[in-house]
Design a protein around this motif. Sequence first.
Motif, short mmCIF file in Angstrom:
data_model
loop_
_atom_site.label_atom_id
_atom_site.label_comp_id
_atom_site.label_asym_id
_atom_site.label_seq_id
_atom_site.Cartn_x
_atom_site.Cartn_y
_atom_site.Cartn_z
N GLU A 159 6.63 5.26 4.62
CA GLU A 159 6.17 4.86 3.31
C GLU A 159 4.94 4.64 3.14
N MET A 160 4.46 3.84 4.29
CA MET A 160 3.29 3.32 4.07
C MET A 160 2.10 4.44 4.32
N LYS A 161 2.53 5.53 5.21
CA LYS A 161 1.85 6.73 5.20
C LYS A 161 1.50 7.39 3.93
N SER A 162 2.71 7.53 3.28
CA SER A 162 2.96 8.46 2.10
C SER A 162 1.77 7.54 0.94
N PHE A 163 1.88 6.52 0.88
CA PHE A 163 1.12 5.35 0.14
C PHE A 163 -0.53 5.56 0.37
N CYS A 164 -0.91 5.47 1.74
CA CYS A 164 -2.19 5.91 2.03
C CYS A 164 -2.92 7.06 1.72
N LYS A 165 -1.96 8.17 1.30
CA LYS A 165 -2.36 9.36 0.97
C LYS A 165 -2.86 9.54 -0.60
N ILE A 166 -2.44 8.50 -1.23
CA ILE A 166 -2.66 8.40 -2.86
C ILE A 166 -4.13 7.98 -2.96
N ALA A 167 -4.95 8.81 -3.63
CA ALA A 167 -6.40 8.37 -3.93
C ALA A 167 -7.10 7.90 -2.84
N PRO A 168 -7.30 8.98 -1.63
CA PRO A 168 -7.99 8.45 -0.55
C PRO A 168 -9.14 7.76 -0.62
N SER A 169 -10.04 8.01 -1.74
CA SER A 169 -11.24 7.32 -1.68
C SER A 169 -11.28 5.66 -2.19
N VAL A 170 -9.95 5.46 -2.69
CA VAL A 170 -9.94 3.99 -3.01
C VAL A 170 -9.03 3.26 -1.77
N PRO A 171 -9.73 1.79 -1.47
CA PRO A 171 -9.20 1.27 -0.24
C PRO A 171 -7.80 0.70 -0.57
N LYS A 172 -7.16 0.63 0.58
CA LYS A 172 -5.40 0.16 0.28
C LYS A 172 -5.54 -1.07 0.96
N MET A 173 -4.57 -1.91 0.30
CA MET A 173 -4.10 -3.13 0.93
C MET A 173 -2.73 -3.23 1.40
N ALA A 174 -2.79 -3.87 2.80
CA ALA A 174 -1.24 -4.01 3.40
C ALA A 174 -0.87 -5.50 3.31
N ASN A 175 0.23 -5.77 3.30
CA ASN A 175 0.88 -6.93 3.36
C ASN A 175 1.79 -7.43 4.41
N MET A 176 1.27 -8.26 5.72
CA MET A 176 2.25 -8.46 6.65
C MET A 176 3.01 -9.57 6.35
N LEU A 177 3.99 -9.64 5.60
CA LEU A 177 4.88 -10.77 5.30
C LEU A 177 5.27 -11.31 6.62
N GLU A 178 4.95 -12.56 7.32
CA GLU A 178 5.52 -13.04 8.30
C GLU A 178 6.95 -13.61 8.20
N GLY A 179 7.81 -13.55 9.51
CA GLY A 179 9.02 -14.11 9.44
C GLY A 179 10.20 -13.26 8.82
N GLY A 180 10.11 -11.93 8.44
CA GLY A 180 11.23 -11.51 8.32
C GLY A 180 11.13 -10.66 6.72
N GLY A 181 10.06 -10.06 6.16
CA GLY A 181 9.73 -9.38 4.97
C GLY A 181 10.57 -8.05 5.08
N LYS A 182 10.36 -7.10 4.03
CA LYS A 182 10.78 -5.92 4.08
C LYS A 182 9.90 -4.98 5.02
N THR A 183 8.74 -5.11 4.75
CA THR A 183 7.40 -4.35 5.46
C THR A 183 7.48 -4.71 6.94
N PRO A 184 7.33 -3.23 7.67
CA PRO A 184 7.44 -3.54 9.14
C PRO A 184 6.06 -4.08 9.69
N ILE A 185 5.87 -5.09 10.70
CA ILE A 185 4.75 -5.85 11.01
C ILE A 185 4.06 -4.87 11.91
N LEU A 186 2.84 -4.64 11.69
CA LEU A 186 2.10 -3.72 12.30
C LEU A 186 0.96 -4.32 12.94
N ASN A 187 0.19 -4.08 13.93
CA ASN A 187 -1.08 -4.71 14.31
C ASN A 187 -2.07 -3.98 13.35
N PRO A 188 -3.36 -4.58 13.63
CA PRO A 188 -4.61 -3.94 12.72
C PRO A 188 -4.86 -2.39 13.18
#
Length: 493
Positions: A262-291
């Motif tokens: 899902e994160m990859k699909s998002f980053c394909k949208i409007a490629p010239s516009v920067p994307k922000m990730a949210n690494m919610l610590e402690g058990g959020g819905k988004t996978p925790i990835l390194n930089p």
Amino acid sequence: MQLSLATGHRSHIPTLPRLPISPSPHAPPHQTPLAPPQILKIITGPPRTRRPASIVSVSAAAAASAGSSETPVKALRRLLDSPGIHQGPACFDALSAKLVERAGFDFCFTSGFSLSAARLGLPDVGLVSYGEMVDEGQRITEAVTIPVIGDGDNGYGNAMNVKRTVKGYISAGFAGIILEDQVSPKACGHTQGRKVVSREEAVIRIRAAVDARKESGSDIVIVARTDSRQAESLDEALWRTQAFADAGADVLFIDALASRDEMKSFCKIAPSVPKMANMLEGGGKTPILNPTELEEIGYKIVAYPLSLLGVSIQAMQDALVAIRKGRVPSPGSMPTFEEMKDILGFNSYYEEEKRYATSSWQLSSQKATSYSETESLVKKDQDDQEPKQKAPEDLIVEVISPDAYGNYGADGSRGAFLGIWSRSLRIKIIGRDGFEKLDVRIPAGFLDGITNIVPALGGVNIKELLNNTAAESGGKLLDFQDSMGDRIQVFLE
């Protein structure tokens, strides 16, 4: 008919899958559903033209030469235009922001979740107000020099409220603002029961933010967030982010994406516009990835919203357990007092304070018997700066006169001290530079009680001197130089 998404000189963007045109569950029954092709063009207006690179960002070389003249907004735009991914921990007050900057980060976020917890002690369910967010934000931006992206929640109302929110965040010193499409009251995107406004209202909010920026003459970075991934679907979230980009958003953000795909699909949208990730610590819905992993997917900035709040809660709980058991936190679990003073700026304050120090020997009040204190202050002043002449009237001397004694001798006779209260004791101090520092007169009887109790002081027999001099006029009692080289003379007049 397909939606045209090309804007200005932006590179070609693949056409998104067309969504079924069905009424939004949040739209009133009589509301016509928003069809992507025609109606979106009405909402977003003419195709968006990207700002020229010379305005959008400042090159690293230019930023270095500009030095401290670079504004937080320019610094943030430079980061967004620079290679690599940039990490931004979330702060919740001025101290946590100072720690972020002290740790070497180039920017930070404010977290509505953390700020609601720290300021109100309440959950992030829409209870913290616009005024409280702006107030805390101003304290944070004043405490640091790095750019701060503020959590603007859902703009606190309709499009007009969004405009006021953006202008308020600009005035508070924020370099960027995050605006989302949740209904009111809003809540943390990783908690249950998320609801979003209609597509039309969501896009209008971003248009209103862009208009507020233009009206303010600012270039604040607008981060457009959608919570529709959890409220509705991934497809809806992708559609909205593309619409936000066309409406003028500078950074795109889908909260609570559930997988790496899902994160990859998002980053394909409007490629010239920067994307922000949210690494919610402690058990959020988004996978925790390194930089590195996030950069490979296509993200430009990443937020860590709960790290500082979470470790603070744990550290305070551990400290309270120790105190309750009669101990104090272990040395390794907290900074030393000297380290805390340095973090909070005590040492810098002391250094700056020296620039505004005044002459230290001039006193507003002093008693005749406290010359030793004056002497030490004069010495400090002479060591710190060139000697300066001070007029005698600059020194104010408070004289305390005891009640006159009826008898001086044990037999009732007054002896040599007959009429001593009609005489004056003159004290002169001439500095080693030749300038007169002190010339005062006090009743000679002032020393009567003292000399009867302590006849000899500092190797000088004051009682004997007074007895020998009492009958004389203009007799000199003392004439000597102290350790600083000042000449001290005492006369009985």
